[in-house]
Design a protein around this motif. Structure first.
Motif, short mmCIF file in Angstrom:
data_model
loop_
_atom_site.label_atom_id
_atom_site.label_comp_id
_atom_site.label_asym_id
_atom_site.label_seq_id
_atom_site.Cartn_x
_atom_site.Cartn_y
_atom_site.Cartn_z
N GLU A 166 1.43 -10.08 25.45
CA GLU A 166 0.75 -10.09 26.75
C GLU A 166 0.58 -8.67 27.28
O GLU A 166 -0.41 -8.37 27.94
N GLU A 167 1.56 -7.80 27.00
CA GLU A 167 1.48 -6.42 27.47
C GLU A 167 0.28 -5.69 26.88
O GLU A 167 -0.18 -4.70 27.44
N ALA A 168 -0.22 -6.19 25.77
CA ALA A 168 -1.37 -5.58 25.10
C ALA A 168 -2.68 -6.25 25.52
O ALA A 168 -3.74 -5.94 24.99
N GLY A 169 -2.59 -7.19 26.44
CA GLY A 169 -3.78 -7.85 26.95
C GLY A 169 -4.03 -9.24 26.41
O GLY A 169 -5.03 -9.87 26.76
N ALA A 170 -3.12 -9.76 25.59
CA ALA A 170 -3.29 -11.12 25.06
C ALA A 170 -2.90 -12.12 26.13
O ALA A 170 -1.99 -11.89 26.93
N SER A 171 -3.59 -13.25 26.16
CA SER A 171 -3.22 -14.31 27.10
C SER A 171 -2.06 -15.08 26.50
O SER A 171 -1.92 -15.16 25.27
N PRO A 172 -1.21 -15.69 27.32
CA PRO A 172 -0.07 -16.43 26.77
C PRO A 172 -0.49 -17.50 25.78
O PRO A 172 0.19 -17.75 24.80
N ALA A 173 -1.65 -18.11 25.98
CA ALA A 173 -2.11 -19.16 25.06
C ALA A 173 -2.49 -18.63 23.70
O ALA A 173 -2.52 -19.36 22.72
N SER A 174 -2.76 -17.31 23.59
CA SER A 174 -3.17 -16.76 22.30
C SER A 174 -1.99 -16.25 21.47
O SER A 174 -2.17 -15.76 20.38
N SER A 175 -0.77 -16.38 22.01
CA SER A 175 0.41 -15.91 21.30
C SER A 175 0.62 -16.72 20.04
O SER A 175 0.49 -17.95 20.05
N PRO A 176 0.97 -16.07 18.91
CA PRO A 176 1.22 -16.80 17.67
C PRO A 176 2.34 -17.83 17.81
O PRO A 176 2.37 -18.80 17.09
N ALA A 177 3.26 -17.62 18.76
CA ALA A 177 4.36 -18.55 18.95
C ALA A 177 3.97 -19.78 19.78
O ALA A 177 4.72 -20.72 19.88
N SER A 178 2.76 -19.77 20.36
CA SER A 178 2.32 -20.90 21.18
C SER A 178 1.96 -22.07 20.29
O SER A 178 1.42 -21.92 19.21
N PRO A 179 2.27 -23.29 20.77
CA PRO A 179 1.92 -24.50 19.97
C PRO A 179 0.44 -24.75 19.93
O PRO A 179 -0.34 -24.29 20.63
N GLY A 223 6.51 -1.38 19.12
CA GLY A 223 5.61 -1.34 17.97
C GLY A 223 4.62 -2.49 17.96
O GLY A 223 3.45 -2.32 17.61
N GLU A 224 5.07 -3.67 18.36
CA GLU A 224 4.16 -4.83 18.42
C GLU A 224 3.07 -4.60 19.46
O GLU A 224 1.91 -4.94 19.23
N ILE A 225 3.46 -4.05 20.60
CA ILE A 225 2.47 -3.78 21.66
C ILE A 225 1.46 -2.74 21.17
O ILE A 225 0.25 -2.92 21.32
N ILE A 226 1.97 -1.66 20.60
CA ILE A 226 1.08 -0.61 20.09
C ILE A 226 0.16 -1.17 19.02
O ILE A 226 -1.05 -0.91 19.01
N HIS A 227 0.70 -1.98 18.11
CA HIS A 227 -0.11 -2.58 17.05
C HIS A 227 -1.26 -3.40 17.64
O HIS A 227 -2.41 -3.23 17.25
N ASP A 228 -0.92 -4.30 18.58
CA ASP A 228 -1.96 -5.16 19.16
C ASP A 228 -3.02 -4.37 19.91
O ASP A 228 -4.20 -4.71 19.87
N ILE A 229 -2.62 -3.29 20.59
CA ILE A 229 -3.60 -2.46 21.29
C ILE A 229 -4.45 -1.68 20.29
O ILE A 229 -5.67 -1.62 20.42
N ASP A 230 -3.81 -1.11 19.29
CA ASP A 230 -4.50 -0.24 18.33
C ASP A 230 -5.44 -1.03 17.42
O ASP A 230 -6.61 -0.71 17.29
#
Length: 81
Positions: free
Chosen positions: A68-81, A52-59
């Motif tokens: 990342e599976e939806a095309g986000a870079s690791p640095a853009s993850s909300p969990a990144s510092p 669902g998270e992947i679908i959400h980010d793609i949609d």
């Protein structure tokens, strides 16, 4: 399941329209149709939540989950510092 015209389609008794204008299961607020479907069905399996998270980010392309599976870079993850 079948595909129907997006406009001027009158559902038959018992049909549920998914992810279309005036559909019974469609976007609600910041939730995509798949998010809504999982919530209404009471499905909380972690694998379905991840899908669902992947679908959400793609949609919605809002990067809400930073998958990342939806095309986000690791640095853009909300969990990144």
């Amino acid at each position: 399941m079948r595909f129907v015209p997006g406009k001027d389609y009158g559902p038959k008794p018992g049909e549920l329209r998914f992810d279309m204008f005036e559909g019974e299961v469609t976007h609600e607020g910041d939730r995509c149709s798949f998010d809504v479907l999982l919530g209404r069905a009471g499905l909380s399996d972690p694998v379905l939540q991840a899908v669902g998270e992947i679908i959400h980010d793609i949609d919605l392309k809002d990067g809400k989950f930073g998958r990342e599976e939806a095309g986000a870079s690791p640095a853009s993850s909300p969990a990144s510092p």
